[in-house]
Design a protein around this motif. Structure first.
Motif, PDB file in Angstrom:
ATOM      1  N   ILE A  78     -14.267  90.184   0.986  1.00  0.00           N
ATOM      2  CA  ILE A  78     -15.086  90.926   1.949  1.00  0.00           C
ATOM      3  C   ILE A  78     -14.558  92.363   1.999  1.00  0.00           C
ATOM      4  N   PRO A  79     -15.416  93.353   2.266  1.00  0.00           N
ATOM      5  CA  PRO A  79     -14.932  94.741   2.317  1.00  0.00           C
ATOM      6  C   PRO A  79     -14.026  94.993   3.524  1.00  0.00           C
ATOM      7  N   GLU A  80     -13.004  95.801   3.299  1.00  0.00           N
ATOM      8  CA  GLU A  80     -12.130  96.259   4.377  1.00  0.00           C
ATOM      9  C   GLU A  80     -12.313  97.765   4.522  1.00  0.00           C
ATOM     10  N   PHE A  81     -12.444  98.224   5.758  1.00  0.00           N
ATOM     11  CA  PHE A  81     -12.689  99.638   6.042  1.00  0.00           C
ATOM     12  C   PHE A  81     -11.372 100.392   6.166  1.00  0.00           C
ATOM     13  N   ILE A  82     -11.287 101.538   5.475  1.00  0.00           N
ATOM     14  CA  ILE A  82     -10.111 102.410   5.550  1.00  0.00           C
ATOM     15  C   ILE A  82     -10.559 103.699   6.233  1.00  0.00           C
ATOM     16  N   ALA A  83     -10.389 103.744   7.540  1.00  0.00           N
ATOM     17  CA  ALA A  83     -10.949 104.820   8.353  1.00  0.00           C
ATOM     18  C   ALA A  83     -10.445 106.205   7.956  1.00  0.00           C
ATOM     19  N   SER A  84      -9.201 106.292   7.516  1.00  0.00           N
ATOM     20  CA  SER A  84      -8.620 107.600   7.190  1.00  0.00           C
ATOM     21  C   SER A  84      -9.306 108.268   6.001  1.00  0.00           C
ATOM     22  N   ASN A  85     -10.025 107.496   5.188  1.00  0.00           N
ATOM     23  CA  ASN A  85     -10.712 108.055   4.020  1.00  0.00           C
ATOM     24  C   ASN A  85     -12.193 108.323   4.269  1.00  0.00           C
ATOM     25  N   CYS A  86     -12.700 107.904   5.418  1.00  0.00           N
ATOM     26  CA  CYS A  86     -14.141 107.958   5.677  1.00  0.00           C
ATOM     27  C   CYS A  86     -14.590 109.350   6.105  1.00  0.00           C
ATOM     28  N   VAL A  87     -15.755 109.775   5.579  1.00  0.00           N
ATOM     29  CA  VAL A  87     -16.336 111.067   5.952  1.00  0.00           C
ATOM     30  C   VAL A  87     -17.628 110.893   6.758  1.00  0.00           C
ATOM     31  N   GLY A  88     -18.033 109.652   6.979  1.00  0.00           N
ATOM     32  CA  GLY A  88     -19.233 109.402   7.774  1.00  0.00           C
ATOM     33  C   GLY A  88     -20.535 109.639   7.040  1.00  0.00           C
ATOM     34  N   CYS A  89     -20.531 109.538   5.714  1.00  0.00           N
ATOM     35  CA  CYS A  89     -21.751 109.808   4.941  1.00  0.00           C
ATOM     36  C   CYS A  89     -22.762 108.665   5.017  1.00  0.00           C
ATOM     37  N   MET A  90     -22.299 107.480   5.350  1.00  0.00           N
ATOM     38  CA  MET A  90     -23.126 106.272   5.501  1.00  0.00           C
ATOM     39  C   MET A  90     -23.762 105.793   4.198  1.00  0.00           C
ATOM     40  N   THR A  91     -23.224 106.216   3.073  1.00  0.00           N
ATOM     41  CA  THR A  91     -23.725 105.726   1.791  1.00  0.00           C
ATOM     42  C   THR A  91     -23.562 104.215   1.692  1.00  0.00           C
ATOM     43  N   CYS A  92     -22.467 103.703   2.223  1.00  0.00           N
ATOM     44  CA  CYS A  92     -22.227 102.256   2.184  1.00  0.00           C
ATOM     45  C   CYS A  92     -23.302 101.499   2.952  1.00  0.00           C
ATOM     46  N   VAL A  93     -23.696 102.037   4.104  1.00  0.00           N
ATOM     47  CA  VAL A  93     -24.723 101.396   4.926  1.00  0.00           C
ATOM     48  C   VAL A  93     -26.059 101.386   4.190  1.00  0.00           C
ATOM     49  N   VAL A  94     -26.364 102.513   3.555  1.00  0.00           N
ATOM     50  CA  VAL A  94     -27.630 102.642   2.837  1.00  0.00           C
ATOM     51  C   VAL A  94     -27.679 101.735   1.614  1.00  0.00           C
TER      52      VAL A  94
END
Length: 243
Positions: A78-94
């Motif tokens: 399952i995917p694990e989120f690494i918040a420190s690398n996130c830019v909020g682009c939401m590509t993963c959601v899309v």
């Protein structure tokens, strides 16, 4: 049975004004029968034994019932989120072919209040780790004298089939804010609690949703009217289009 987002009872979409007080038109589809017979048969691996009654023979499926499908133990990862690398682009959601990865923005005060209601320190820390400080939602508003927002990513274990489409999409952009991890005994339960926490949070404030930015619509409550559970494979784009 109701399928709830923050503001919408999706199961209401299946109701009509006919058939008395219960609101369901059983001449079109018997919703209760669908839950008790069809979904139960699939859960037990007995779908081949279902009779071709008038509803199944016409392939009629009540709205929102896909939300009841559970893929929690289909895949070993399952995917694990690494918040420190996130830019909020939401590509993963899309890019998610189902509705397994969801995003929400919360103000620090609201988030602190909600986190404060979690008694277990480990659970509270896990929920806090799902939020990132990004330029788009935090630093940019703050520079303009507006309230900053914290961007959260949540993975629904009941809808994630471990296809890693979100991980690959994020890696292709060079962010690497997601990685696949092996499921352990505690993984699915804590992920389920995190998605419950996500649903308990207030909707993303409208000031963080830019109508001119297409991906921002995925932050709106209306995007969750598509409840998922279709079992779409990696690369399938119909879920994104529908949402």
């Amino acid at each position: 049975m109701g399928v709830l987002t923050n503001e919408v009872n999706v199961t209401e979409l299946t109701k009509t004004k006919t058939n008395g007080d219960n609101g369901y038109d059983s001449h079109i589809v018997d919703v209760q029968d669908f839950f008790e017979d069809v979904l139960l048969a699939y859960d037990q691996g007995k779908d081949d034994e279902l009779p071709a009654d008038i509803h199944l023979a016409r392939s009629i499926i009540p709205a929102g019932t896909g939300a009841d499908r559970d893929f929690s133990y289909i895949a070993p990862e399952i995917p694990e989120f690494i918040a420190s690398n996130c830019v909020g682009c939401m590509t993963c959601v899309v890019e998610c072919p189902d509705t397994a990865i969801l995003a929400k923005v919360a103000t620090p005060d609201v988030l602190d209040t909600e986190l404060g209601q979690i008694a277990n320190p480990k659970e509270r820390a896990f929920m806090a780790e799902q939020f990132a400080i990004t330029n788009k939602f935090h630093k940019a508003p703050q520079k303009k004298g507006k309230e900053p927002g914290l961007f959260g990513i949540f993975v629904d274990p009941t809808k994630c089939k471990g296809c890693a489409e979100c991980v690959e999409a994020c890696a292709d952009l060079g962010y690497n804010a997601l990685k696949m991890i092996e499921k352990e005994d505690t993984t699915v339960p804590i992920y389920q609690k995190s998605i419950d926490f996500f649903r308990h949070l207030p909707p993303t404030p409208k000031e963080y949703i830019n109508d001119r930015v297409v991906v921002d619509m995925m932050l709106a409550e209306q995007s969750m009217l598509f409840v998922g559970g279709a079992g779409s494979c990696a690369g399938c784009g119909e879920a994104t289009v529908l949402r």
